[in-house]
Design a protein around this motif. Structure first.
Motif, PDB file in Angstrom:
ATOM      1  N   PRO A   8      45.557  39.472  50.188  1.00  0.00           N
ATOM      2  CA  PRO A   8      46.180  40.791  50.016  1.00  0.00           C
ATOM      3  C   PRO A   8      46.167  41.210  48.548  1.00  0.00           C
ATOM      4  N   GLY A   9      45.801  42.464  48.300  1.00  0.00           N
ATOM      5  CA  GLY A   9      45.736  42.965  46.935  1.00  0.00           C
ATOM      6  C   GLY A   9      44.369  42.776  46.306  1.00  0.00           C
ATOM      7  N   THR A  10      43.427  42.216  47.058  1.00  0.00           N
ATOM      8  CA  THR A  10      42.075  42.053  46.517  1.00  0.00           C
ATOM      9  C   THR A  10      41.540  43.411  46.088  1.00  0.00           C
ATOM     10  N   THR A  11      40.675  43.404  45.114  1.00  0.00           N
ATOM     11  CA  THR A  11      40.112  44.663  44.630  1.00  0.00           C
ATOM     12  C   THR A  11      38.859  45.016  45.429  1.00  0.00           C
ATOM     13  N   VAL A  12      38.487  46.273  45.348  1.00  0.00           N
ATOM     14  CA  VAL A  12      37.260  46.723  45.986  1.00  0.00           C
ATOM     15  C   VAL A  12      36.075  45.939  45.419  1.00  0.00           C
ATOM     16  N   ASN A  13      36.055  45.726  44.108  1.00  0.00           N
ATOM     17  CA  ASN A  13      34.947  44.982  43.490  1.00  0.00           C
ATOM     18  C   ASN A  13      34.883  43.543  43.985  1.00  0.00           C
ATOM     19  N   ASN A  14      36.027  42.912  44.155  1.00  0.00           N
ATOM     20  CA  ASN A  14      36.039  41.545  44.675  1.00  0.00           C
ATOM     21  C   ASN A  14      35.518  41.527  46.109  1.00  0.00           C
ATOM     22  N   LEU A  15      35.935  42.489  46.911  1.00  0.00           N
ATOM     23  CA  LEU A  15      35.467  42.569  48.290  1.00  0.00           C
ATOM     24  C   LEU A  15      33.957  42.813  48.340  1.00  0.00           C
ATOM     25  N   THR A  18      47.965  48.412  38.650  1.00  0.00           N
ATOM     26  CA  THR A  18      49.032  48.642  37.662  1.00  0.00           C
ATOM     27  C   THR A  18      48.519  48.449  36.238  1.00  0.00           C
ATOM     28  N   ARG A  19      47.596  47.502  36.034  1.00  0.00           N
ATOM     29  CA  ARG A  19      47.039  47.267  34.702  1.00  0.00           C
ATOM     30  C   ARG A  19      45.816  48.131  34.436  1.00  0.00           C
ATOM     31  N   ASP A  20      45.006  48.319  35.456  1.00  0.00           N
ATOM     32  CA  ASP A  20      43.791  49.109  35.316  1.00  0.00           C
ATOM     33  C   ASP A  20      43.796  50.175  36.408  1.00  0.00           C
ATOM     34  N   LYS A  21      44.011  51.400  36.011  1.00  0.00           N
ATOM     35  CA  LYS A  21      44.138  52.508  36.965  1.00  0.00           C
ATOM     36  C   LYS A  21      42.846  52.769  37.739  1.00  0.00           C
ATOM     37  N   ARG A  22      41.727  52.239  37.249  1.00  0.00           N
ATOM     38  CA  ARG A  22      40.450  52.428  37.953  1.00  0.00           C
ATOM     39  C   ARG A  22      40.314  51.493  39.144  1.00  0.00           C
ATOM     40  N   GLU A  23      41.076  50.405  39.148  1.00  0.00           N
ATOM     41  CA  GLU A  23      41.001  49.436  40.239  1.00  0.00           C
ATOM     42  C   GLU A  23      41.765  49.929  41.458  1.00  0.00           C
ATOM     43  N   ARG A  24      41.242  49.572  42.622  1.00  0.00           N
ATOM     44  CA  ARG A  24      41.926  49.842  43.886  1.00  0.00           C
ATOM     45  C   ARG A  24      42.204  48.489  44.530  1.00  0.00           C
ATOM     46  N   HIS A  25      43.485  48.232  44.791  1.00  0.00           N
ATOM     47  CA  HIS A  25      43.903  46.990  45.433  1.00  0.00           C
ATOM     48  C   HIS A  25      44.137  47.282  46.908  1.00  0.00           C
ATOM     49  N   SER A  34      31.826  41.747  46.175  1.00  0.00           N
ATOM     50  CA  SER A  34      31.230  40.464  45.824  1.00  0.00           C
ATOM     51  C   SER A  34      31.240  39.504  47.015  1.00  0.00           C
ATOM     52  N   ILE A  35      32.343  39.435  47.716  1.00  0.00           N
ATOM     53  CA  ILE A  35      32.473  38.526  48.856  1.00  0.00           C
ATOM     54  C   ILE A  35      31.523  38.919  49.978  1.00  0.00           C
ATOM     55  N   LEU A  36      31.504  40.199  50.302  1.00  0.00           N
ATOM     56  CA  LEU A  36      30.732  40.668  51.457  1.00  0.00           C
ATOM     57  C   LEU A  36      29.244  40.835  51.157  1.00  0.00           C
ATOM     58  N   GLY A  37      28.902  41.016  49.888  1.00  0.00           N
ATOM     59  CA  GLY A  37      27.502  41.171  49.525  1.00  0.00           C
ATOM     60  C   GLY A  37      26.873  42.427  50.114  1.00  0.00           C
ATOM     61  N   VAL A  38      27.633  43.504  50.139  1.00  0.00           N
ATOM     62  CA  VAL A  38      27.132  44.779  50.668  1.00  0.00           C
ATOM     63  C   VAL A  38      27.092  45.801  49.538  1.00  0.00           C
ATOM     64  N   THR A  39      26.484  46.939  49.811  1.00  0.00           N
ATOM     65  CA  THR A  39      26.441  47.989  48.797  1.00  0.00           C
ATOM     66  C   THR A  39      27.793  48.679  48.715  1.00  0.00           C
ATOM     67  N   LYS A  40      28.042  49.280  47.573  1.00  0.00           N
ATOM     68  CA  LYS A  40      29.292  50.011  47.374  1.00  0.00           C
ATOM     69  C   LYS A  40      29.402  51.158  48.386  1.00  0.00           C
ATOM     70  N   GLN A  41      28.287  51.825  48.629  1.00  0.00           N
ATOM     71  CA  GLN A  41      28.272  52.937  49.582  1.00  0.00           C
ATOM     72  C   GLN A  41      28.653  52.455  50.982  1.00  0.00           C
ATOM     73  N   LEU A  79      30.379  49.691  51.819  1.00  0.00           N
ATOM     74  CA  LEU A  79      31.779  49.282  51.849  1.00  0.00           C
ATOM     75  C   LEU A  79      32.701  50.491  51.808  1.00  0.00           C
ATOM     76  N   ASN A  80      32.371  51.483  50.990  1.00  0.00           N
ATOM     77  CA  ASN A  80      33.211  52.682  50.924  1.00  0.00           C
ATOM     78  C   ASN A  80      33.311  53.378  52.272  1.00  0.00           C
ATOM     79  N   ARG A  81      32.224  53.407  53.010  1.00  0.00           N
ATOM     80  CA  ARG A  81      32.220  54.019  54.335  1.00  0.00           C
ATOM     81  C   ARG A  81      33.191  53.271  55.257  1.00  0.00           C
TER      82      ARG A  81
END
Length: 170
Positions: free
Chosen positions: A66-73, A103-110, A75-82, A84-86
């Motif tokens: 819980p709280g994993t970032t989109v970037n971490n996900l 909270t530390r980096d407003k660009r991150e989505r948890h 990396s784990i899934l090995g899919v394109t950003k497009q 995963l975003n879908r």
């Protein structure tokens, strides 16, 4: 560590395991059919809700951390950003996943599962746990250890590290 040559022979200590191409092919086929069985029950649940396996994988790993970032996900899934975003857009719109600004980096989505997301994840994972529990019980403890060792050896080194870190935490 095992010594592997192009012959298919595997040496560990003083034991030698030699597998023919036909035996390896049967192992590959067994994995295909096992995967088909392993995904059959969750697939039925997913289809009822209009989701696919990509949704299942996302829900699984968001639940795992819980709280994993989109970037971490990514990396784990090995899919394109497009891609995963879908998937995430659907899960967020349907009220299964909540994306919070970092909270530390407003660009991150948890990412967090909502109660509805946890309910779906529980149904999906319970179906797979039941199948694995029965298979492990029937195969016996030595087979379980061997199965896990084979799977870990098949992983790319970075994925194995990531998997083992998750096992150590869970």
């Amino acid at each position: 560590m095992a010594d592997r040559g192009g012959s298919g022979a595997i040496t560990r200590g003083d034991t030698l395991l030699f597998l023919t191409d036909d035996q390896l092919r049967r192992g590959i086929e067994a994995m295909f059919f096992a995967y088909r069985g392993f995904t059959a029950d969750p697939d039925r649940i997913l289809v009822e809700q209009g989701y696919g396996r990509a949704h299942h994988r996302a829900v699984h790993f968001i639940n795992r951390t819980p709280g994993t970032t989109v970037n971490n996900l990514l990396s784990i899934l090995g899919v394109t950003k497009q891609s995963l975003n879908r998937v995430l857009r659907t899960l967020v719109d349907d009220g299964l996943v909540e994306a919070r600004v970092g909270t530390r980096d407003k660009r991150e989505r948890h990412l967090y599962l909502t109660e509805a997301g946890k309910t779906l994840e529980q149904a999906l994972s319970e179906a797979q746990r039941n199948r694995m529990r029965a298979a492990f019980r029937n195969a016996g403890p030595e087979a379980v250890q061997g199965f896990r060792a084979v799977l870990e050896e098949m992983m790319d080194p970075e994925m194995r590290r990531q998997y083992l870190d998750g096992v150590d935490q869970g």
